[in-house]
Structure formats: structure tokens, C-alpha cells
Design a protein around this motif. Structure first.
Motif, short mmCIF file in Angstrom:
data_model
loop_
_atom_site.label_atom_id
_atom_site.label_comp_id
_atom_site.label_asym_id
_atom_site.label_seq_id
_atom_site.Cartn_x
_atom_site.Cartn_y
_atom_site.Cartn_z
N UNK A 163 6.72 -5.66 11.81
CA UNK A 163 5.78 -6.43 11.01
C UNK A 163 6.10 -7.93 11.06
N UNK A 164 7.38 -8.27 11.05
CA UNK A 164 7.76 -9.68 11.10
C UNK A 164 9.15 -9.83 11.71
N UNK A 165 9.41 -11.02 12.26
CA UNK A 165 10.71 -11.37 12.84
C UNK A 165 11.14 -12.68 12.22
N UNK A 166 12.31 -12.68 11.55
CA UNK A 166 12.80 -13.87 10.84
C UNK A 166 11.74 -14.46 9.92
N UNK A 167 11.00 -13.59 9.24
CA UNK A 167 10.01 -14.03 8.28
C UNK A 167 8.66 -14.41 8.87
N UNK A 168 8.54 -14.43 10.19
CA UNK A 168 7.28 -14.78 10.84
C UNK A 168 6.43 -13.52 11.06
N UNK A 169 5.28 -13.48 10.44
CA UNK A 169 4.39 -12.33 10.57
C UNK A 169 3.86 -12.25 12.00
N UNK A 170 4.03 -11.09 12.66
CA UNK A 170 3.58 -10.94 14.05
C UNK A 170 2.45 -9.94 14.20
N UNK A 171 1.85 -9.54 13.08
CA UNK A 171 0.69 -8.65 13.15
C UNK A 171 -0.42 -9.37 13.93
N UNK A 172 -0.99 -8.69 14.90
CA UNK A 172 -2.01 -9.30 15.75
C UNK A 172 -1.48 -9.76 17.09
N UNK A 173 -0.15 -9.75 17.26
CA UNK A 173 0.44 -10.17 18.53
C UNK A 173 0.36 -9.04 19.55
N UNK A 174 0.23 -9.40 20.83
CA UNK A 174 0.37 -8.43 21.92
C UNK A 174 1.83 -8.05 22.07
N UNK A 175 2.08 -6.86 22.60
CA UNK A 175 3.47 -6.41 22.76
C UNK A 175 4.29 -7.32 23.66
N UNK A 176 3.65 -7.92 24.67
CA UNK A 176 4.38 -8.81 25.57
C UNK A 176 4.85 -10.06 24.83
N UNK A 177 4.06 -10.53 23.86
CA UNK A 177 4.45 -11.70 23.08
C UNK A 177 5.60 -11.37 22.12
N UNK A 178 5.57 -10.17 21.57
CA UNK A 178 6.66 -9.74 20.69
C UNK A 178 7.96 -9.60 21.50
N UNK A 179 7.85 -8.99 22.68
CA UNK A 179 9.03 -8.84 23.54
C UNK A 179 9.60 -10.20 23.92
N UNK A 180 8.73 -11.15 24.21
CA UNK A 180 9.18 -12.50 24.56
C UNK A 180 9.88 -13.16 23.37
N UNK A 181 9.32 -12.98 22.17
CA UNK A 181 9.92 -13.53 20.96
C UNK A 181 11.34 -12.99 20.77
N UNK A 182 11.52 -11.70 20.93
CA UNK A 182 12.85 -11.09 20.78
C UNK A 182 13.81 -11.56 21.86
N UNK A 183 13.30 -11.72 23.06
CA UNK A 183 14.14 -12.17 24.17
C UNK A 183 14.62 -13.59 23.97
N UNK A 184 13.79 -14.43 23.35
CA UNK A 184 14.11 -15.84 23.18
C UNK A 184 15.02 -16.11 21.98
N UNK A 185 15.28 -15.10 21.14
CA UNK A 185 16.22 -15.29 20.04
C UNK A 185 17.60 -15.60 20.59
N UNK A 186 18.33 -16.48 19.93
CA UNK A 186 19.62 -16.94 20.44
C UNK A 186 20.67 -15.83 20.37
N UNK A 187 21.48 -15.79 21.42
CA UNK A 187 22.57 -14.83 21.47
C UNK A 187 23.66 -15.22 20.47
N UNK A 188 24.38 -14.21 19.98
CA UNK A 188 25.47 -14.40 19.03
C UNK A 188 24.99 -14.93 17.68
N UNK A 189 23.74 -14.62 17.34
CA UNK A 189 23.20 -14.99 16.03
C UNK A 189 22.54 -13.78 15.38
#
Length: 315
Positions: A163-189
Motif C-alpha cells: 500500500x505504501x513505501x516509507x509513507x508514500x502511497x503507491x496505490x495506482x502504480x504499475x508493478x514495474x514502478x513499484x519494483x523500481x522504487x524498491x530497487x532505488x532504496x539505499x542499501x544499508x538503510x
């Protein structure tokens, strides 16, 4: 010439249908089609995956219209439906309803259940998770890689809606955009995901016709209903073995380049390229239908190679 892909979006309408208690599973013919329905009036049967009476749905041409009909049948909001599986009430990612629906398929709708907030420490570049979506704005977890970051967090499960990542609502996003969001999160955080798991009940099986097993393959009928983003749905013959294998290979290429698996997207790409004579024509076709993905040139050529091999084998 360089291959650049740009994209377009979609819009749908809704219908509703009533409950039919005690009817057998499967699909049958019905009254003449409405103006927005397929040429043949097709009737399908559905249940809520956690348990319910049987509902009838018919005359739909898109996933959004189907969800609206299911919601009307069970007197719930369409926004409560996370996704549907075919011929099983279990959360089986191999039996997700996508762009094709076998004429004998029984539909199980998985609806919103418990909400949960999970903190994840990104110890590796890859989280070891595959994301897909339901076609109407809900992304959810399709696969969890053994030994990956997400696999170590047992409260995160296959089938959970993100439903959300770090408080950002992602309802309505395509799965590729969600995957990109998760991939771009910083390592070791540390990051936070708000998830909704589907409502569950005791294991149930659909009522079935005599001699039919509820565990039989998706699309066991000789034809399927092809749902489209634009225009009416159409009844099509089941794909040949060569075509089916080519679509599976395209799905593998999607995972390799884009980090996603989506058999319906792979099918759309195959259909876009099967009558093209070179990769440039194929790129133009992708640009017209799937341009919002911005596929890299190497990906386009690899998919074109799969389609070319299938054409040489004879479709």
C-alpha cells in the motif's frame, strides 16, 4: 535506427451482477451480448476466496469491469478486491487471473484482510522479491526468493498488497514502478512498507461438475476470453505449444531486464511482434501499445529473437 518506446494509458467502465446460490462451477452460454460485451454472451461463476456463495459475472471486457461485477455480486466495494485466482481459492501466483480467462474457469476473488506495517533493513542491493499488479492499481508480492532479504522477514508473504513505501502511497502504480522504487532504496538503510494481506479462511475447494477436478489447469477449455485495455473482449483459441513456450521465454526476459514477471504483458508483446518482419517494426508496435515501459534496445532485440525463433518453428 535507435529503438525508443513511449507509452499510453487506459480507461474502463463498470457493471454488476447478482448472486446465484448452489450453481455448479464453470461457464456457459447466455443471452445475446450487450453493446460493450463480447460477441458471445459468456457467463462465469465466482466466489470470494475466503468463502461465500457463488456469484454470476458476465458481459465484461476488462479486468476493471470484471472486478465491478464481482463487487456487485457480493455487495462489496471494487476497491476491496486485491486480485483473482482461477480454479483455486489458494494464493497461487501461477493461477493469477490476467488478460486471459478460460471459458471453463472458475474465479476466486481475494479481498483485503489484515493491514500490517513492516520495517525492512536493506542489507543487499536486491531484496529478492518479484512484484506484479492486478491491472487496476494494486501492486502485490508475486514471488519471494529463498534466502533473500524479504525471505528473512516472515511477516511479509506472497500475495501481500503493498500500500505504501516509507509513507508514500503507491496505490495506482504499475508493478514495474513499484519494483523500481524498491530497487532505488539505499542499501544499508531501514525502510517501511505498509502491507495488506488477503482475507483467509479454512482451505476450501470450488463446487465442481461431476468428473471435474478443482485442481485442473487454468484455461482447461479449448478457448479463452481475451480481456483488452481498449475495445471489446474476444474469444480466442488456446495458444499452440510453440507460442506458449515463446511467451514463457519472453516472461523470463522480462524478469532478467526489468525485474518483473508478467505473463499477460509477455503475451501482449508476442502478439505485437508475431506479424512483424524486423526489430524496428516490432519496436514501433511496442511503442504504440506499451511505450510507457521504455524498454531498453537490448531487451527489444532479445524479445524479437524469441519471437523470430517461434516463427521459424511454426506458430
Amino acid at each position: 535506427m535507435p529503438l525508443r518506446l513511449r507509452g499510453k494509458k487506459k480507461a474502463k467502465s463498470k457493471e454488476t451482477a447478482g448472486l446465484v446460490k448452489g450453481e455448479p462451477t464453470g461457464a456457459g452460454g447466455g443471452s445475446p451480448s450487450a453493446s460493450r460485451a463480447p460477441a458471445r454472451r459468456l457467463v462465469f461463476h465466482a466466489q470470494l476466496a475466503h468463502g461465500s456463495a457463488t456469484g454470476r459475472v458476465e458481459g465484461f471486457s476488462s479486468i476493471q469491469e470484471l472486478y465491478a461485477q464481482i463487487a456487485g455480486a457480493f455487495e462489496i466495494s471494487p476497491s476491496e478486491i486485491l486480485y483473482c485466482t482461477l480454479n483455486t481459492p489458494r494464493i497461487d501466483m501461477e493461477r493469477l487471473l490476467g488478460g486471459q480467462l478460460g471459458l471453463e474457469d472458475f474465479i476466486f476473488a481475494h479481498v483485503k484482510g489484515i493491514k500490517k506495517e513492516v520495517n525492512v533493513y536493506k542489507s543487499e542491493d536486491s531484496l529478492g522479491v518479484t512484484i506484479t499488479d492486478n491491472g487496476v492499481g494494486y501492486a502485490f508480492i508475486k514471488r519471494i526468493k529463498d534466502g533473500g532479504v524479504i525471505d528473512s522477514i516472515k511477516t511479509i508473504c506472497v500475495g501481500d498488497h503493498i500500500e505504501s513505501i516509507n509513507g508514500e502511497n503507491i496505490v495506482g502504480w504499475r508493478h514495474c514502478d513499484v519494483a523500481k522504487k524498491l530497487k532505488e532504496l539505499k542499501k544499508a538503510e531501514l525502510f517501511t512498507m505498509n502491507l495488506i494481506e488477503p482475507k483467509k479462511a479454512f482451505e476450501i475447494e470450488p463446487r465442481s461438475k461431476a468428473g471435474k477436478s478443482s485442481g485442473e489447469k487454468i484455461g482447461s477449455g479449448r478457448a479463452t476470453l481475451r480481456l483488452r485495455s481498449k475495445g471489446p473482449a474476444t474469444v480466442e483459441e488456446m495458444p499452440s505449444e510453440t507460442k506458449a513456450k515463446a511467451i514463457e521465454k519472453i516472461d523470463d526476459v522480462l524478469e532478467l531486464y526489468m525485474g518483473i514477471r508478467d505473463i499477460d504483458l509477455a503475451t501482449t508483446m508476442f502478439e505485437a511482434g508475431k506479424d512483424k518482419v524486423n526489430p524496428d517494426e516490432f519496436a514501433v508496435a511496442l511503442d504504440e501499445t506499451l511505450g510507457d515501459f521504455a524498454f531498453p534496445d537490448e531487451f527489444v532485440f532479445d524479445v524479437w529473437g524469441v519471437i523470430g525463433d517461434a516463427k521459424r518453428r511454426g506458430l
